[in-house]
Each structure stands twice: as C-alpha cells, then as structure tokens.
Design a protein around this motif. Structure first.
Motif, PDB file in Angstrom:
ATOM      1  N   THR A 252       0.857  -1.186   0.000  1.00  0.00           N
ATOM      2  CA  THR A 252       0.000   0.000   0.000  1.00  0.00           C
ATOM      3  C   THR A 252       0.891   1.232   0.000  1.00  0.00           C
ATOM      4  O   THR A 252       1.847   1.318   0.777  1.00  0.00           O
ATOM      5  CB  THR A 252      -0.901   0.006   1.249  1.00  0.00           C
ATOM      6  OG1 THR A 252      -1.752  -1.150   1.188  1.00  0.00           O
ATOM      7  CG2 THR A 252      -1.748   1.263   1.316  1.00  0.00           C
ATOM      8  N   VAL A 253       0.573   2.177  -0.877  1.00  0.00           N
ATOM      9  CA  VAL A 253       1.347   3.411  -0.969  1.00  0.00           C
ATOM     10  C   VAL A 253       0.408   4.596  -1.205  1.00  0.00           C
ATOM     11  O   VAL A 253      -0.726   4.434  -1.642  1.00  0.00           O
ATOM     12  CB  VAL A 253       2.398   3.364  -2.109  1.00  0.00           C
ATOM     13  CG1 VAL A 253       3.493   2.370  -1.808  1.00  0.00           C
ATOM     14  CG2 VAL A 253       1.755   3.054  -3.438  1.00  0.00           C
ATOM     15  N   ILE A 254       0.931   5.780  -0.908  1.00  0.00           N
ATOM     16  CA  ILE A 254       0.249   7.033  -1.250  1.00  0.00           C
ATOM     17  C   ILE A 254       1.295   7.905  -1.935  1.00  0.00           C
ATOM     18  O   ILE A 254       2.402   8.067  -1.420  1.00  0.00           O
ATOM     19  CB  ILE A 254      -0.370   7.727  -0.005  1.00  0.00           C
ATOM     20  CG1 ILE A 254      -1.166   8.974  -0.398  1.00  0.00           C
ATOM     21  CG2 ILE A 254       0.673   8.062   1.034  1.00  0.00           C
ATOM     22  CD1 ILE A 254      -2.492   8.717  -1.020  1.00  0.00           C
ATOM     23  N   SER A 255       0.970   8.411  -3.089  1.00  0.00           N
ATOM     24  CA  SER A 255       1.935   9.208  -3.854  1.00  0.00           C
ATOM     25  C   SER A 255       1.644  10.698  -3.708  1.00  0.00           C
ATOM     26  O   SER A 255       0.511  11.092  -3.401  1.00  0.00           O
ATOM     27  CB  SER A 255       1.871   8.821  -5.328  1.00  0.00           C
ATOM     28  OG  SER A 255       0.645   9.246  -5.893  1.00  0.00           O
ATOM     29  N   PRO A 256       2.656  11.535  -3.952  1.00  0.00           N
ATOM     30  CA  PRO A 256       2.382  12.975  -3.988  1.00  0.00           C
ATOM     31  C   PRO A 256       1.279  13.313  -4.994  1.00  0.00           C
ATOM     32  O   PRO A 256       0.442  14.176  -4.744  1.00  0.00           O
ATOM     33  CB  PRO A 256       3.721  13.586  -4.407  1.00  0.00           C
ATOM     34  CG  PRO A 256       4.749  12.611  -3.917  1.00  0.00           C
ATOM     35  CD  PRO A 256       4.089  11.259  -4.111  1.00  0.00           C
ATOM     36  N   LYS A 257       1.241  12.607  -6.123  1.00  0.00           N
ATOM     37  CA  LYS A 257       0.202  12.845  -7.137  1.00  0.00           C
ATOM     38  C   LYS A 257      -1.186  12.545  -6.585  1.00  0.00           C
ATOM     39  O   LYS A 257      -2.134  13.304  -6.828  1.00  0.00           O
ATOM     40  CB  LYS A 257       0.460  12.004  -8.381  1.00  0.00           C
ATOM     41  CG  LYS A 257      -0.612  12.193  -9.467  1.00  0.00           C
ATOM     42  CD  LYS A 257      -0.366  11.317 -10.667  1.00  0.00           C
ATOM     43  CE  LYS A 257      -1.359  11.400 -11.779  1.00  0.00           C
ATOM     44  NZ  LYS A 257      -2.333  12.427 -11.873  1.00  0.00           N
ATOM     45  N   ALA A 258      -1.325  11.452  -5.846  1.00  0.00           N
ATOM     46  CA  ALA A 258      -2.629  11.102  -5.286  1.00  0.00           C
ATOM     47  C   ALA A 258      -3.122  12.199  -4.343  1.00  0.00           C
ATOM     48  O   ALA A 258      -4.311  12.535  -4.337  1.00  0.00           O
ATOM     49  CB  ALA A 258      -2.564   9.759  -4.568  1.00  0.00           C
ATOM     50  N   ILE A 259      -2.214  12.746  -3.569  1.00  0.00           N
ATOM     51  CA  ILE A 259      -2.593  13.842  -2.666  1.00  0.00           C
ATOM     52  C   ILE A 259      -2.903  15.095  -3.483  1.00  0.00           C
ATOM     53  O   ILE A 259      -3.928  15.741  -3.285  1.00  0.00           O
ATOM     54  CB  ILE A 259      -1.491  14.088  -1.617  1.00  0.00           C
ATOM     55  CG1 ILE A 259      -1.417  12.891  -0.667  1.00  0.00           C
ATOM     56  CG2 ILE A 259      -1.765  15.384  -0.849  1.00  0.00           C
ATOM     57  CD1 ILE A 259      -0.310  12.953   0.353  1.00  0.00           C
ATOM     58  N   PHE A 260      -2.019  15.423  -4.420  1.00  0.00           N
ATOM     59  CA  PHE A 260      -2.204  16.610  -5.253  1.00  0.00           C
ATOM     60  C   PHE A 260      -3.552  16.579  -5.978  1.00  0.00           C
ATOM     61  O   PHE A 260      -4.229  17.597  -6.099  1.00  0.00           O
ATOM     62  CB  PHE A 260      -1.068  16.719  -6.279  1.00  0.00           C
ATOM     63  CG  PHE A 260      -1.088  17.989  -7.065  1.00  0.00           C
ATOM     64  CD1 PHE A 260      -0.471  19.130  -6.586  1.00  0.00           C
ATOM     65  CD2 PHE A 260      -1.733  18.050  -8.299  1.00  0.00           C
ATOM     66  CE1 PHE A 260      -0.497  20.314  -7.307  1.00  0.00           C
ATOM     67  CE2 PHE A 260      -1.762  19.226  -9.029  1.00  0.00           C
ATOM     68  CZ  PHE A 260      -1.141  20.368  -8.535  1.00  0.00           C
ATOM     69  N   ASP A 261      -3.942  15.413  -6.478  1.00  0.00           N
ATOM     70  CA  ASP A 261      -5.174  15.266  -7.268  1.00  0.00           C
ATOM     71  C   ASP A 261      -6.445  15.130  -6.435  1.00  0.00           C
ATOM     72  O   ASP A 261      -7.536  15.040  -6.997  1.00  0.00           O
ATOM     73  CB  ASP A 261      -5.065  14.052  -8.199  1.00  0.00           C
ATOM     74  CG  ASP A 261      -4.090  14.275  -9.342  1.00  0.00           C
ATOM     75  OD1 ASP A 261      -3.682  15.432  -9.586  1.00  0.00           O
ATOM     76  OD2 ASP A 261      -3.732  13.270  -9.993  1.00  0.00           O
ATOM     77  N   ASP A 262      -6.330  15.119  -5.112  1.00  0.00           N
ATOM     78  CA  ASP A 262      -7.512  14.967  -4.260  1.00  0.00           C
ATOM     79  C   ASP A 262      -8.515  16.080  -4.578  1.00  0.00           C
ATOM     80  O   ASP A 262      -8.185  17.269  -4.492  1.00  0.00           O
ATOM     81  CB  ASP A 262      -7.106  15.020  -2.786  1.00  0.00           C
ATOM     82  CG  ASP A 262      -8.246  14.649  -1.859  1.00  0.00           C
ATOM     83  OD1 ASP A 262      -9.343  15.244  -1.972  1.00  0.00           O
ATOM     84  OD2 ASP A 262      -8.050  13.777  -1.000  1.00  0.00           O
ATOM     85  N   ALA A 263      -9.721  15.705  -4.949  1.00  0.00           N
ATOM     86  CA  ALA A 263     -10.763  16.666  -5.339  1.00  0.00           C
ATOM     87  C   ALA A 263     -11.195  17.572  -4.195  1.00  0.00           C
ATOM     88  O   ALA A 263     -11.816  18.617  -4.432  1.00  0.00           O
ATOM     89  CB  ALA A 263     -11.973  15.919  -5.908  1.00  0.00           C
TER      90      ALA A 263
END
Length: 176
Positions: free
Chosen positions: A157-168
């Motif tokens: 399981t990972v969380i990327s900077p992109k996933a955070i950046f793209d959070d609506a």
C-alpha cells in the motif's frame, strides 16, 4: 500542503511512475508569533523542519503549489495544533526508501496522509498498490531494482504525492 519537484534520480522515477509533475510534498506551519516564520515539516533524511524559503529554493525554478482542504477555510486553532503535534511525532524518523506502509520509517506523502487521517479522519488522496503505477519505464525499473532487487512488493500500500495533489477536496491557495 505544499508540492514541488526537484532534480534527483528518485524524483524523476516518482514523476515517471506516477505521471505527475510533483515528486515531493510537505506540511506548512508557522513557528512562533512572527507571521514570516513559515516552515515545512517534511519527510527527508531524517524527517525535519525546513524553513519555507529554503524548501522552495530546492525546487526547480522556485516553483511550488500550496493546497488545503476546501472544507476548512481555516482549521480551528485546536485542530491545527493537534495536526502539528501529530506531525512532530515523526521528527527524526528515517526516510523510507522502500515506501513501506509502516510507522518505523516514513516518506513525504505517507507523512501527510497519516497525520491528516490520525488528526481529522480525512483521507488525503487515494491509497494505491505499488503495482498500479507505471513501473515499465527504464528509469523506474532501475530505481526499483536498486531498492528491492528482484523482490518488488507489488501489493504494498502506498500514497503518492500525485494522489494527494489530485484529491478533489483540495483547493489551490498559492503558487509560484
């Protein structure tokens, strides 16, 4: 939450694997009563406070993006203090070069996700499995082999900077 990108082999691999311009992120807090004393709590080696001006200077051309939850125009002072307190629990921890979902070591986006989750119950970005990223690029493959050898934990399981950046639920509040 502040985002930027800089020049390193790891940064390039993160950008290629995630399809994002941004490869690093941190939490901004004011320290002391002076309104100019802004710092970024970031997961590097080790997790530490970095003056905001120094943090921005490390990025390409001084470019950065700052976002916050649109549901919290201003976090109540008590919640902000708790967020900072929970973030500071990680000070001095080693940077997690293998992006494991543990609390022994920690990487930048994991720090943000876990601190917000612990403090507010809000999830910042969507958790993913390592296998969901673009791991076929030669630069990414090389970095993965360097870190894991032949035993790449594709189900980690990972969380990327992109996933955070793209959070609506995040909105832009500043950029350069």
């Amino acid at each position: 939450i502040i985002f930027f990108f800089f020049f390193s082999a790891q940064s390039k691999a993160i950008q290629l694997a995630t399809g994002s311009k941004y490869s690093h992120c941190g939490l901004i807090f004011r320290k002391g009563s002076d309104k100019k004393n802004w710092y970024v709590l970031e997961a590097v080696q080790p997790v530490k406070w970095t003056p905001l001006t120094e943090w921005i200077a490390r990025g390409k051309d001084g470019h950065y993006i700052i976002k916050r939850f649109k549901t919290d125009p201003m976090l109540p002072e008590g919640v902000l203090l708790e967020l900072r307190k929970n973030a500071e629990k990680h000070l001095g921890k080693d940077y997690d070069l293998t992006f494991e979902w543990s609390d022994e070591k920690i990487y930048c986006s994991e720090l943000i996700w876990k601190v917000y989750d612990e403090t507010t119950g809000l999830s910042v970005g969507n958790l993913q499995k390592l296998k969901e990223f673009n791991l076929d690029n030669p630069i990414v493959k090389s970095k993965m082999t360097e870190r894991y050898g032949k035993n790449i934990p594709l189900n980690e399981t990972v969380i990327s900077p992109k996933a955070i950046f793209d959070d609506a639920d995040l909105i832009l509040i500043d950029k350069n």
